[in-house]
Structure formats: structure tokens, C-alpha cells
Design a protein around this motif. Sequence first.
Motif: not given
Length: 154
Positions: A19-44
Motif C-alpha cells: 500500500q505504501q508503494f502504491a501510494d508513493f507511485t501515485e504521488q510520484h505520478q502527480r509530481w511528474q504531472q505537476l512538473l510537465r504542467d510547470c514546464f509547459k507554462e515556462q519556456p522549458l
Amino acid sequence: MPRRRPKKLDQLLGSQRLQQFADFTEQHQRWQQLLRDCFKEQPLEQLLPHCEVIAVRAPSLILQVSSAAIAQRLKTEQGRIITYFQTHATPTVTSLEIRIRPSRHLSTEKAPAAPPKVEVKESDTVRKLREQAELCDEPLRSQLLALADKYSSP
């Protein structure tokens, strides 16, 4: 020493570690999506294939990049990235930590082929040097003629 019996599948699936691994995996996917959104908003956006969120440990956002050049580019945009994660991520982010780990697949790719060499005939070069020498004043004229004599075929 007695041997342990293997765990049953429902014991494994119901375990706290899984369950901890599944929670971390889900959280990691959210962070990656945030990074994608951030980079799309910035010129990166072009740097996205070379960056990955490793973790968000309050107060740090930890990114892994494939080269020092990308790390330097992210350092220049650090304020914008931190601000984006402060407003969108659950743990408070106040600093950016960048770890450089070159990926293996980048080093195994073939280097781009060198452009084909254009063969210039020596006589053409010598002829052009002599033509240019005729258009120039001294001392450049004598230097170009000396260069043409040096490379002329015997």
C-alpha cells in the motif's frame, strides 16, 4: 533453522508495504504531472524528456536531470519552478535540489554523422588566391602570392 512458508497472494496484496508503494507511485505520478504542467507554462518544455521528479520532501523539490547544462538552465528558472510547486503541490516547497545522473540510453546513442567533406582541388585554391592577390594592395598581395606559390603543384 526452520523455513518460512510462502505468503498467500491476499496477504501480499493486503500488506502495508504494498500500500505504501502504491501510494508513493501515485504521488510520484502527480509530481511528474505537476512538473510537465510547470514546464509547459515556462519556456522549458524542450527539457522535459531530460528531467524527472525524484521526490518532494518538505521543503525541497528534488529533480534528477541528465546533464549539467540542463541543471544550470533549471537553476536559472528555479524561482519560477518553486513558485509553481508552492501553489500546486501539497507539501510546501521552498528550495530546489537538482541531481545530475546521465542516462544510459543517451550515451549509447550514435553521435550525429560528420558532414561530408567537400574536396577542393588544390589548383582551384591556388587560382583563387592569385585572383584575390590581384585585387589587393601590398603587403597583402605579396603574402597571398607567396601562399599560392607554397601550395601550387610542382
